[in-house]
Enzyme design. Structure first.
Site, PDB file in Angstrom:
ATOM      1  N   ARG A 230      18.445  19.413  44.564  1.00 58.17           N
ATOM      2  CA  ARG A 230      17.946  20.218  44.689  1.00 58.17           C
ATOM      3  C   ARG A 230      17.148  20.410  43.062  1.00 58.17           C
ATOM      4  O   ARG A 230      17.358  19.076  42.892  1.00 58.17           O
ATOM      5  CB  ARG A 230      19.189  21.099  43.549  1.00 58.17           C
ATOM      6  CG  ARG A 230      19.970  21.550  45.189  1.00 58.17           C
ATOM      7  CD  ARG A 230      19.042  22.800  46.371  1.00 58.17           C
ATOM      8  NE  ARG A 230      20.847  22.949  46.494  1.00 58.17           N
ATOM      9  CZ  ARG A 230      20.462  22.816  48.068  1.00 58.17           C
ATOM     10  NH1 ARG A 230      19.983  22.109  48.540  1.00 58.17           N
ATOM     11  NH2 ARG A 230      21.696  23.489  48.627  1.00 58.17           N
ATOM     12  N   GLU A 259      10.047  26.217  46.521  1.00 59.04           N
ATOM     13  CA  GLU A 259      10.615  26.186  47.884  1.00 59.04           C
ATOM     14  C   GLU A 259       9.616  27.236  48.439  1.00 59.04           C
ATOM     15  O   GLU A 259      10.212  27.941  48.083  1.00 59.04           O
ATOM     16  CB  GLU A 259      11.811  25.704  48.055  1.00 59.04           C
ATOM     17  CG  GLU A 259      11.660  23.704  47.975  1.00 59.04           C
ATOM     18  CD  GLU A 259      13.186  23.475  48.285  1.00 59.04           C
ATOM     19  OE1 GLU A 259      14.247  23.748  49.473  1.00 59.04           O
ATOM     20  OE2 GLU A 259      13.551  22.691  47.579  1.00 59.04           O
ATOM     21  N   HIS A 278      12.138  19.948  52.613  1.00 61.63           N
ATOM     22  CA  HIS A 278      13.554  20.534  52.443  1.00 61.63           C
ATOM     23  C   HIS A 278      14.162  20.006  54.276  1.00 61.63           C
ATOM     24  O   HIS A 278      14.993  21.187  54.322  1.00 61.63           O
ATOM     25  CB  HIS A 278      13.690  21.649  51.831  1.00 61.63           C
ATOM     26  CG  HIS A 278      15.448  21.562  51.727  1.00 61.63           C
ATOM     27  ND1 HIS A 278      15.488  22.590  50.374  1.00 61.63           N
ATOM     28  CD2 HIS A 278      16.598  20.934  52.030  1.00 61.63           C
ATOM     29  CE1 HIS A 278      16.727  22.908  49.949  1.00 61.63           C
ATOM     30  NE2 HIS A 278      17.560  22.225  50.933  1.00 61.63           N
TER      31      HIS A 278
HETATM   32  P1  NDP Z   1      29.489  16.718  47.769  1.00 62.89           P
HETATM   33  O1  NDP Z   1      29.984  17.910  46.785  1.00 62.89           O
HETATM   34  O2  NDP Z   1      29.997  15.869  48.226  1.00 62.89           O
HETATM   35  O3  NDP Z   1      29.157  15.778  46.520  1.00 62.89           O
HETATM   36  C1  NDP Z   1      28.727  15.954  45.105  1.00 62.89           C
HETATM   37  C2  NDP Z   1      28.892  14.638  44.348  1.00 62.89           C
HETATM   38  O4  NDP Z   1      28.017  14.953  43.179  1.00 62.89           O
HETATM   39  C3  NDP Z   1      30.533  14.828  43.861  1.00 62.89           C
HETATM   40  O5  NDP Z   1      31.257  13.430  44.091  1.00 62.89           O
HETATM   41  C4  NDP Z   1      30.439  14.504  42.359  1.00 62.89           C
HETATM   42  O6  NDP Z   1      31.349  13.739  41.673  1.00 62.89           O
HETATM   43  C5  NDP Z   1      29.069  14.377  41.155  1.00 62.89           C
HETATM   44  N1  NDP Z   1      28.527  14.844  40.829  1.00 62.89           N
HETATM   45  C6  NDP Z   1      28.545  16.595  40.733  1.00 62.89           C
HETATM   46  N2  NDP Z   1      28.321  16.214  39.112  1.00 62.89           N
HETATM   47  C7  NDP Z   1      27.687  15.500  38.950  1.00 62.89           C
HETATM   48  C8  NDP Z   1      26.464  14.738  37.556  1.00 62.89           C
HETATM   49  N3  NDP Z   1      26.749  15.783  36.575  1.00 62.89           N
HETATM   50  N4  NDP Z   1      26.658  13.654  37.717  1.00 62.89           N
HETATM   51  C9  NDP Z   1      26.854  12.338  38.532  1.00 62.89           C
HETATM   52  N5  NDP Z   1      27.396  13.450  39.508  1.00 62.89           N
HETATM   53  C10 NDP Z   1      27.922  14.618  39.646  1.00 62.89           C
HETATM   54  O7  NDP Z   1      28.167  17.186  47.472  1.00 62.89           O
HETATM   55  P2  NDP Z   1      27.140  16.448  48.919  1.00 62.89           P
HETATM   56  O8  NDP Z   1      27.295  15.231  48.099  1.00 62.89           O
HETATM   57  O9  NDP Z   1      27.562  17.134  50.213  1.00 62.89           O
HETATM   58  O10 NDP Z   1      25.898  17.029  48.578  1.00 62.89           O
HETATM   59  C11 NDP Z   1      25.210  16.945  46.806  1.00 62.89           C
HETATM   60  C12 NDP Z   1      23.559  17.730  46.570  1.00 62.89           C
HETATM   61  O11 NDP Z   1      23.379  17.461  47.940  1.00 62.89           O
HETATM   62  C13 NDP Z   1      24.350  19.487  47.201  1.00 62.89           C
HETATM   63  O12 NDP Z   1      25.385  20.419  45.997  1.00 62.89           O
HETATM   64  C14 NDP Z   1      22.975  20.033  47.533  1.00 62.89           C
HETATM   65  O13 NDP Z   1      22.330  20.375  46.441  1.00 62.89           O
HETATM   66  C15 NDP Z   1      22.366  18.306  47.919  1.00 62.89           C
HETATM   67  N6  NDP Z   1      22.243  18.715  49.332  1.00 62.89           N
HETATM   68  C16 NDP Z   1      20.749  18.156  50.146  1.00 62.89           C
HETATM   69  C17 NDP Z   1      20.116  18.655  51.896  1.00 62.89           C
HETATM   70  C18 NDP Z   1      18.980  18.413  51.914  1.00 62.89           C
HETATM   71  O14 NDP Z   1      18.669  18.703  52.768  1.00 62.89           O
HETATM   72  N7  NDP Z   1      18.659  17.697  50.852  1.00 62.89           N
HETATM   73  C19 NDP Z   1      21.733  18.685  52.267  1.00 62.89           C
HETATM   74  C20 NDP Z   1      22.226  19.017  51.610  1.00 62.89           C
HETATM   75  C21 NDP Z   1      23.112  18.664  50.218  1.00 62.89           C
HETATM   76  P3  NDP Z   1      32.181  13.743  40.928  1.00 62.89           P
HETATM   77  O15 NDP Z   1      33.040  14.972  40.345  1.00 62.89           O
HETATM   78  O16 NDP Z   1      33.376  12.437  40.514  1.00 62.89           O
HETATM   79  O17 NDP Z   1      30.778  13.894  39.197  1.00 62.89           O
END
Ligand code: NDP
Length: 312
Positions: A230, A259, A278
């Site tokens: 994001r 955006e 995006h």
């Molecule tokens: P998930 O929920 O599967 O994964 C998010 C991961 O981030 C978790 O494994 C979590 O692991 C980790 N996390 C959370 N907070 C932190 C932190 N402070 N520091 C480091 N790691 C952290 O989501 P997705 O992988 O499906 O998607 C991730 C993000 O990508 C979405 O929230 C969205 O904003 C973005 N996205 C963008 C798209 C695009 O078109 N560009 C499309 C889809 C998603 P842990 O709990 O171990 O920290």
């Protein structure tokens, strides 16, 4: 409870036309109807909704459930859903292949200079890059920040290409392909040696502005930032300054603080910056995966079980 009428909000048309999702769900939901736009039916006649963005009018219809086709739910006011007791489910888990491939594609483009050749082609220009501009990904260190569906997909692919993968996440669950796992409080140590820093975290209070001046200071001068998470995870002004000052080599950005990216943003014109709208998620099969998730939750509603991927 049985669900009779599912409304699909017009905002989902960014990813696929209404008709293909409706056809895919035809055997599972008695009626799938469009909501919003000139052809939309009255939301009050629907039991539940699929939407891309948060829509207050859908909450006002008092549905039994709302599903968003997005993985990131930072644009959804959770308290409004909570206070009305309307469950919200999301599409996390569905974007690994599409966004994972895009992020790796961005690394390929930057290393193999494909973005440069694409620009040259629009000018019908035949010229070889500087002798030391191109490099291969094999052996390059990459740090993936956030190791959920997308981060894991990036890590798996990077590892398969022979890159050395460091991962950053809060929990210490191991992730295939990640050689070194680092906690977020050691972010700067994790990115110090990386040729690529790939962001795949959700936007939360913790991650807003995560990559700012001190992170750019820590990064190598020949490093590239890849943001498919994001926009506000990165301090965009600091990024522009870091690029202009040569503190990092370049960036590939799918997401921005605002955006669409404003026409006068300097990011558009920088040689080693790739701007995509995006669209890392774009995938002609996405509607099938959304339909699977919707189908599963329709069945769970019917049998009184808790919803999959419930975020509120
Ligand atoms: P998930 O929920 O599967 O994964 C998010 C991961 O981030 C978790 O494994 C979590 O692991 C980790 N996390 C959370 N907070 C932190 C932190 N402070 N520091 C480091 N790691 C952290 O989501 P997705 O992988 O499906 O998607 C991730 C993000 O990508 C979405 O929230 C969205 O904003 C973005 N996205 C963008 C798209 C695009 O078109 N560009 C499309 C889809 C998603 P842990 O709990 O171990 O920290």
């Amino acid at each position: 409870m049985d669900l009779d009428r599912l409304g699909v909000h017009e905002s989902t048309s960014i990813d696929f036309p209404f008709e293909v999702l409706a056809a895919e769900l035809a055997d599972d939901v008695p009626e799938v109807v469009p909501v919003g736009g000139s052809d939309g039916v009255d939301p009050a006649t629907c039991d539940a909704f699929v939407t891309f963005t948060h829509q207050p009018a859908l909450l006002d219809a008092d549905p039994v459930w709302i599903h968003t086709t997005q993985a990131g739910v930072d644009g959804f006011p959770f308290d409004a859903y909570e206070s009305r007791d309307i469950p919200l489910t999301n599409s996390a888990g569905l974007h690994g292949d599409s966004v994972g491939e895009t992020a790796i594609g961005m690394c390929f483009a930057l290393g193999r200079r494909l973005h440069q050749f694409a620009r040259q082609q629009t000018r019908r220009e035949w010229s070889f890059p500087e002798w030391d501009a191109a490099f291969t990904l094999r052996g390059e260190p990459v740090t993936v920040v956030g190791l959920g569906t997308i981060g894991s997909a990036v890590a798996e692919r990077a590892d398969a290409l022979g890159m050395t993968v460091t991962g950053v996440r809060r929990s210490d669950d191991p992730v295939p392909g990640v050689e070194t796992l680092v906690s977020p409080d050691r972010l700067h140590d994790a990115i110090r040696d990386a040729r690529f820093v790939v962001l795949a975290v959700p936007l939360t209070d913790e991650t807003e502005g995560l990559v700012g001046p001190s992170a750019f200071d820590a990064m190598r001068e020949d490093a590239y930032l890849v943001n498919v998470a994001r926009g506000p995870v990165v301090d965009q002004d600091a990024l522009v300054e870091a690029l202009e000052a040569g503190e990092i080599a370049g960036a590939a950005l799918d997401v921005f603080e605002e955006e669409p990216l404003s026409e006068d943003s300097p990011l558009w014109g920088m040689d080693d910056v790739i701007v995509t709208p995006h669209a890392a998620v774009a995938d002609r099969e996405f509607y099938v995966r959304v339909a699977d998730r919707v189908r599963e939750n329709v069945e769970r509603l019917r049998t009184g079980r808790s919803l999959e991927n419930r975020v509120v």
